[in-house]
Scaffold this motif. Sequence first.
Motif, PDB file in Angstrom:
ATOM      1  N   ASP A  89       0.826  -1.219   0.000  1.00  0.00           N
ATOM      2  CA  ASP A  89       0.000   0.000   0.000  1.00  0.00           C
ATOM      3  C   ASP A  89       0.854   1.260   0.000  1.00  0.00           C
ATOM      4  O   ASP A  89       0.414   2.315  -0.440  1.00  0.00           O
ATOM      5  N   ASN A  90       2.092   1.150   0.483  1.00  0.00           N
ATOM      6  CA  ASN A  90       2.999   2.298   0.555  1.00  0.00           C
ATOM      7  C   ASN A  90       3.875   2.441  -0.689  1.00  0.00           C
ATOM      8  O   ASN A  90       4.622   3.410  -0.806  1.00  0.00           O
ATOM      9  N   LEU A  91       3.788   1.485  -1.605  1.00  0.00           N
ATOM     10  CA  LEU A  91       4.612   1.543  -2.811  1.00  0.00           C
ATOM     11  C   LEU A  91       3.999   2.528  -3.797  1.00  0.00           C
ATOM     12  O   LEU A  91       2.786   2.694  -3.857  1.00  0.00           O
ATOM     13  N   THR A  92       4.842   3.164  -4.568  1.00  0.00           N
ATOM     14  CA  THR A  92       4.371   4.214  -5.481  1.00  0.00           C
ATOM     15  C   THR A  92       4.391   3.785  -6.950  1.00  0.00           C
ATOM     16  O   THR A  92       4.425   4.616  -7.831  1.00  0.00           O
ATOM     17  N   TYR A  93       4.352   2.497  -7.193  1.00  0.00           N
ATOM     18  CA  TYR A  93       4.355   2.002  -8.558  1.00  0.00           C
ATOM     19  C   TYR A  93       2.982   2.178  -9.193  1.00  0.00           C
ATOM     20  O   TYR A  93       1.968   2.186  -8.508  1.00  0.00           O
ATOM     21  N   LYS A  94       2.954   2.275 -10.519  1.00  0.00           N
ATOM     22  CA  LYS A  94       1.681   2.378 -11.237  1.00  0.00           C
ATOM     23  C   LYS A  94       1.008   1.022 -11.369  1.00  0.00           C
ATOM     24  O   LYS A  94      -0.204   0.917 -11.410  1.00  0.00           O
ATOM     25  N   LYS A  95       1.836  -0.038 -11.414  1.00  0.00           N
ATOM     26  CA  LYS A  95       1.308  -1.381 -11.665  1.00  0.00           C
ATOM     27  C   LYS A  95       2.219  -2.396 -10.998  1.00  0.00           C
ATOM     28  O   LYS A  95       3.433  -2.225 -10.978  1.00  0.00           O
ATOM     29  N   ILE A  96       1.611  -3.458 -10.473  1.00  0.00           N
ATOM     30  CA  ILE A  96       2.385  -4.539  -9.868  1.00  0.00           C
ATOM     31  C   ILE A  96       1.723  -5.871 -10.211  1.00  0.00           C
ATOM     32  O   ILE A  96       0.495  -5.983 -10.186  1.00  0.00           O
ATOM     33  N   PHE A  97       2.532  -6.858 -10.584  1.00  0.00           N
ATOM     34  CA  PHE A  97       2.039  -8.196 -10.891  1.00  0.00           C
ATOM     35  C   PHE A  97       2.290  -9.105  -9.688  1.00  0.00           C
ATOM     36  O   PHE A  97       3.420  -9.196  -9.209  1.00  0.00           O
ATOM     37  N   ILE A  98       1.248  -9.781  -9.248  1.00  0.00           N
ATOM     38  CA  ILE A  98       1.359 -10.760  -8.178  1.00  0.00           C
ATOM     39  C   ILE A  98       1.542 -12.114  -8.857  1.00  0.00           C
ATOM     40  O   ILE A  98       0.669 -12.557  -9.604  1.00  0.00           O
ATOM     41  N   ILE A  99       2.685 -12.776  -8.592  1.00  0.00           N
ATOM     42  CA  ILE A  99       3.009 -13.986  -9.346  1.00  0.00           C
ATOM     43  C   ILE A  99       2.993 -15.255  -8.494  1.00  0.00           C
ATOM     44  O   ILE A  99       3.398 -16.309  -8.963  1.00  0.00           O
ATOM     45  N   GLY A 100       2.529 -15.186  -7.266  1.00  0.00           N
ATOM     46  CA  GLY A 100       2.387 -16.400  -6.454  1.00  0.00           C
ATOM     47  C   GLY A 100       3.091 -16.303  -5.134  1.00  0.00           C
ATOM     48  O   GLY A 100       3.760 -15.316  -4.859  1.00  0.00           O
ATOM     49  N   GLY A 101       2.896 -17.262  -4.358  1.00  0.00           N
ATOM     50  CA  GLY A 101       2.095 -18.465  -4.481  1.00  0.00           C
ATOM     51  C   GLY A 101       0.735 -18.302  -3.803  1.00  0.00           C
ATOM     52  O   GLY A 101       0.174 -17.217  -3.717  1.00  0.00           O
ATOM     53  N   GLU A 102       0.263 -19.448  -3.297  1.00  0.00           N
ATOM     54  CA  GLU A 102      -1.096 -19.530  -2.771  1.00  0.00           C
ATOM     55  C   GLU A 102      -1.389 -18.457  -1.727  1.00  0.00           C
ATOM     56  O   GLU A 102      -2.385 -17.727  -1.840  1.00  0.00           O
ATOM     57  N   LYS A 103      -0.560 -18.334  -0.708  1.00  0.00           N
ATOM     58  CA  LYS A 103      -0.818 -17.357   0.368  1.00  0.00           C
ATOM     59  C   LYS A 103      -0.786 -15.923  -0.169  1.00  0.00           C
ATOM     60  O   LYS A 103      -1.565 -15.083   0.261  1.00  0.00           O
ATOM     61  N   THR A 104       0.091 -15.664  -1.097  1.00  0.00           N
ATOM     62  CA  THR A 104       0.195 -14.321  -1.675  1.00  0.00           C
ATOM     63  C   THR A 104      -1.042 -14.011  -2.515  1.00  0.00           C
ATOM     64  O   THR A 104      -1.581 -12.911  -2.453  1.00  0.00           O
ATOM     65  N   TYR A 105      -1.503 -14.992  -3.291  1.00  0.00           N
ATOM     66  CA  TYR A 105      -2.736 -14.793  -4.056  1.00  0.00           C
ATOM     67  C   TYR A 105      -3.925 -14.539  -3.123  1.00  0.00           C
ATOM     68  O   TYR A 105      -4.709 -13.626  -3.343  1.00  0.00           O
ATOM     69  N   VAL A 106      -4.043 -15.354  -2.085  1.00  0.00           N
ATOM     70  CA  VAL A 106      -5.157 -15.216  -1.143  1.00  0.00           C
ATOM     71  C   VAL A 106      -5.142 -13.834  -0.490  1.00  0.00           C
ATOM     72  O   VAL A 106      -6.174 -13.191  -0.345  1.00  0.00           O
TER      73      VAL A 106
END
Length: 165
Positions: A89-106
């Motif tokens: 939430d504190n990152l200032t990027y325009k876009k970020i890809f979530i690439i895994g795994g299960e806990k991160t996706y959830v």
Amino acid sequence: MKIIIIAAVSKNGFIGKNNQLMWHLPNDLKRFKNLTIGEIVLMGRKTFESIGKILPKRKNIILTRNKTNFLYLKNKKNVNVISSIKEIDNLTYKKIFIIGGEKTYVSTIEKAHSIELTLVHKKFYGDTKFPNIDPKKWKKTYEFFYEKDKNHLFNYSFIRYERKK
């Protein structure tokens, strides 16, 4: 910031077994690379360990509860280690890809704006699953089906979901 989840999922929802993919689809790997080159990718510790390296030509963010295990990456270019999903939430990027795994996706699916999914049209049985895509919250905006061939042992589809307003 736009959050995009990218994953390959079996017909029955599994994404991996023993920290590995259960299929090899060269076109899926090409699509992953094309979508994420030059972008920011966020992955959990286990996903990073299964890949075994920092993904080139991308800013890599590794999510782990124990940052001290990753001090060796402190001075590496294009890598950052965070200990809580709240830190994005504190990152200032325009876009970020979530690439895994299960806990991160959830932990990110409720924040995500879109999902880039490769659906493998076969049941596999693993130890990690992708979270359910709630049709009340997500709209399928793209789908393209591919038949198996000499380089792809299974039928698969590329699907895009966008969060409903």
